[in-house]
Write an enzyme that holds these catalytic residues in place. Sequence first.
Site, mmCIF file in Angstrom:
data_model
loop_
_atom_site.group_PDB
_atom_site.id
_atom_site.type_symbol
_atom_site.label_atom_id
_atom_site.label_comp_id
_atom_site.label_asym_id
_atom_site.label_seq_id
_atom_site.Cartn_x
_atom_site.Cartn_y
_atom_site.Cartn_z
ATOM 1 N N LYS A 42 1.353 -1.027 -0.094
ATOM 2 C CA LYS A 42 0.292 -0.014 -0.224
ATOM 3 C C LYS A 42 0.747 1.117 0.312
ATOM 4 O O LYS A 42 1.060 1.751 0.602
ATOM 5 C CB LYS A 42 -1.009 0.015 1.240
ATOM 6 C CG LYS A 42 -1.835 1.298 1.163
ATOM 7 C CD LYS A 42 -3.632 0.904 0.961
ATOM 8 C CE LYS A 42 -4.081 2.390 0.947
ATOM 9 N NZ LYS A 42 -5.102 2.218 0.072
ATOM 10 N N GLY A 118 -4.118 0.936 -4.271
ATOM 11 C CA GLY A 118 -4.405 2.309 -4.782
ATOM 12 C C GLY A 118 -4.335 2.372 -3.184
ATOM 13 O O GLY A 118 -5.277 2.158 -2.322
ATOM 14 N N ASN A 177 -17.390 -5.820 -7.047
ATOM 15 C CA ASN A 177 -17.394 -6.527 -5.025
ATOM 16 C C ASN A 177 -18.611 -6.286 -4.612
ATOM 17 O O ASN A 177 -18.817 -4.402 -4.728
ATOM 18 C CB ASN A 177 -15.944 -6.206 -4.633
ATOM 19 C CG ASN A 177 -16.067 -6.107 -3.591
ATOM 20 O OD1 ASN A 177 -16.597 -7.301 -2.825
ATOM 21 N ND2 ASN A 177 -16.143 -5.454 -2.704
ATOM 22 N N GLU A 178 -19.307 -6.867 -3.932
ATOM 23 C CA GLU A 178 -20.679 -6.216 -3.056
ATOM 24 C C GLU A 178 -19.812 -5.573 -1.966
ATOM 25 O O GLU A 178 -20.034 -6.280 -0.872
ATOM 26 C CB GLU A 178 -21.700 -7.559 -2.980
ATOM 27 C CG GLU A 178 -23.144 -6.590 -2.831
ATOM 28 C CD GLU A 178 -23.683 -8.515 -2.697
ATOM 29 O OE1 GLU A 178 -23.880 -8.587 -3.840
ATOM 30 O OE2 GLU A 178 -24.714 -8.015 -1.241
ATOM 31 N N PRO A 209 -19.610 -11.735 -4.072
ATOM 32 C CA PRO A 209 -20.905 -11.079 -3.129
ATOM 33 C C PRO A 209 -20.709 -10.447 -1.686
ATOM 34 O O PRO A 209 -19.563 -10.877 -1.534
ATOM 35 C CB PRO A 209 -21.339 -12.534 -2.766
ATOM 36 C CG PRO A 209 -20.728 -13.655 -3.794
ATOM 37 C CD PRO A 209 -19.063 -12.913 -4.449
ATOM 38 N N ARG A 210 -21.306 -9.602 -1.316
ATOM 39 C CA ARG A 210 -20.882 -9.164 0.546
ATOM 40 C C ARG A 210 -20.847 -11.219 1.120
ATOM 41 O O ARG A 210 -21.774 -11.953 1.292
ATOM 42 C CB ARG A 210 -22.198 -8.628 0.796
ATOM 43 C CG ARG A 210 -21.467 -8.187 1.914
ATOM 44 C CD ARG A 210 -21.917 -6.407 2.505
ATOM 45 N NE ARG A 210 -23.165 -6.314 1.467
ATOM 46 C CZ ARG A 210 -23.784 -5.120 1.712
ATOM 47 N NH1 ARG A 210 -24.618 -4.985 2.606
ATOM 48 N NH2 ARG A 210 -23.996 -4.698 0.667
ATOM 49 N N LEU A 211 -19.629 -11.052 2.017
ATOM 50 C CA LEU A 211 -19.838 -11.887 2.944
ATOM 51 C C LEU A 211 -20.128 -11.709 4.345
ATOM 52 O O LEU A 211 -20.247 -10.019 4.585
ATOM 53 C CB LEU A 211 -18.234 -11.471 3.404
ATOM 54 C CG LEU A 211 -17.536 -12.445 3.006
ATOM 55 C CD1 LEU A 211 -16.137 -12.805 3.973
ATOM 56 C CD2 LEU A 211 -17.639 -14.451 3.460
HETATM 57 N N1 LIG Z 1 -17.568 -8.738 -0.237
HETATM 58 C C1 LIG Z 1 -17.682 -7.938 0.747
HETATM 59 N N2 LIG Z 1 -18.035 -8.673 1.827
HETATM 60 C C2 LIG Z 1 -18.169 -8.626 3.119
HETATM 61 N N3 LIG Z 1 -17.461 -6.846 3.765
HETATM 62 C C3 LIG Z 1 -16.862 -6.903 2.633
HETATM 63 C C4 LIG Z 1 -16.858 -6.798 1.215
HETATM 64 N N4 LIG Z 1 -15.661 -5.869 0.610
HETATM 65 C C5 LIG Z 1 -16.042 -4.619 1.455
HETATM 66 N N5 LIG Z 1 -15.909 -5.333 2.291
HETATM 67 C C6 LIG Z 1 -15.836 -4.423 3.848
HETATM 68 O O1 LIG Z 1 -16.442 -3.843 3.329
HETATM 69 C C7 LIG Z 1 -14.933 -2.541 3.853
HETATM 70 C C8 LIG Z 1 -14.662 -1.540 2.871
HETATM 71 O O2 LIG Z 1 -13.724 -2.376 2.055
HETATM 72 P P1 LIG Z 1 -12.299 -2.083 2.388
HETATM 73 O O3 LIG Z 1 -11.984 -1.599 2.727
HETATM 74 O O4 LIG Z 1 -11.990 -3.053 1.356
HETATM 75 O O5 LIG Z 1 -12.722 -0.458 0.649
HETATM 76 P P2 LIG Z 1 -11.184 0.056 0.232
HETATM 77 O O6 LIG Z 1 -11.673 0.301 -1.440
HETATM 78 O O7 LIG Z 1 -10.276 -1.290 0.584
HETATM 79 O O8 LIG Z 1 -11.376 1.472 0.456
HETATM 80 P P3 LIG Z 1 -10.380 2.756 1.233
HETATM 81 O O9 LIG Z 1 -10.250 3.569 -0.023
HETATM 82 O O10 LIG Z 1 -10.106 2.771 2.431
HETATM 83 O O11 LIG Z 1 -8.208 2.016 0.919
HETATM 84 C C9 LIG Z 1 -13.891 -3.116 4.721
HETATM 85 O O12 LIG Z 1 -15.054 -3.128 6.234
HETATM 86 C C10 LIG Z 1 -14.383 -4.376 4.854
HETATM 87 O O13 LIG Z 1 -14.320 -5.212 5.211
HETATM 88 MG MG LIG Z 2 -8.421 -0.163 1.150
#
Ligand SMILES: Nc1ncnc2c1ncn2[C@@H]1O[C@H](COP(=O)(O)OP(=O)(O)OP(=O)(O)O)[C@@H](O)[C@H]1O
Ligand SMILES: [Mg+2]
Length: 247
Positions: A42, A118, A177-178, A209-211
């Site tokens: 990162k 990113g 991604n959901e 899907p969303r977990l």
């Molecule tokens: N498919 C999924 N199932 C369950 N939870 C999810 C899923 N995708 C993302 N999340 C949750 O949603 C939130 C946002 O996802 P994540 O942090 O991966 O986004 P990001 O794009 O990396 O954000 P950032 O711009 O802050 O880096 C987190 O709490 C993550 O665990």
């Molecule tokens: Mg992130």
Amino acid sequence: MKEQRYAGLFIAGTDTGVGKTFVTAGLAAALREEGLKAGVWKPVMSGALANEVGSDAYRLHSISGVEDLPEEIAPLVFPEPLTPLLAARAAGQELTMEQVLRGGKILKERHHYLLVEGAGGLAVPLTETEMMIDVAVQLGLPLLLVARSGLGTINHTLLSIWYAREKGVPVAGVILNEAKTDHTDDASIATNARLIERYGEIPVWGKVPRLKESLSRQQLVAFMRQHVNLAAIRSELEAQMIGGEGS
Ligand SMILES: Nc1ncnc2c1ncn2[C@@H]1O[C@H](COP(=O)(O)OP(=O)(O)OP(=O)(O)O)[C@@H](O)[C@H]1O
Ligand SMILES: [Mg+2]
């Protein structure tokens, strides 16, 4: 000394919170399980400290199974939840591209394959003259674009793909991604991938899907295998090594 050759993907998002960290960490865990020992990086993180539970660096470390420490995965961290340009300024620093790229030196030496997450989307200010996409330009890595699965994603995804192409960065694939803001009863989820493939002329490598619950690493690996075309991602990474695109 000449840098070791490496291959990788720049994991870009159509927005903040779309699931870049979730997908990057899950993919790294799944690829590593198959013997492709990918590292995670990162380059700039804002809004949290590296070791803070729940921070991107912490999640990338704990979910992927890499040995690198959170502060090695995210060497440039700024606590303010702002775009990197302003988060750095709030910490009394003026960010430079050279500083951002230097931060990946150790990880590039340790890993042949890197998944680079990113910050936010692609048009996110990094310096007075550079955006997040310019990190991908400098690294010479193609994008894996993570986008929401529901209504609105076609517009955001196509704009990101076209912006990347205009900057000379190829987009290798998309993962839908959901995310938390998606609604499970959204009828567009069934057709978005097909339309993105058609208008973006790009493969959609997964519909995640969303977990509903937290999973062990083994369960998450099985989940990623089920919903993402890992073979396509492996081929992309391996082709870069063979073709010598990784530097
Ligand atoms: N498919 C999924 N199932 C369950 N939870 C999810 C899923 N995708 C993302 N999340 C949750 O949603 C939130 C946002 O996802 P994540 O942090 O991966 O986004 P990001 O794009 O990396 O954000 P950032 O711009 O802050 O880096 C987190 O709490 C993550 O665990
Ligand atoms: Mg992130």
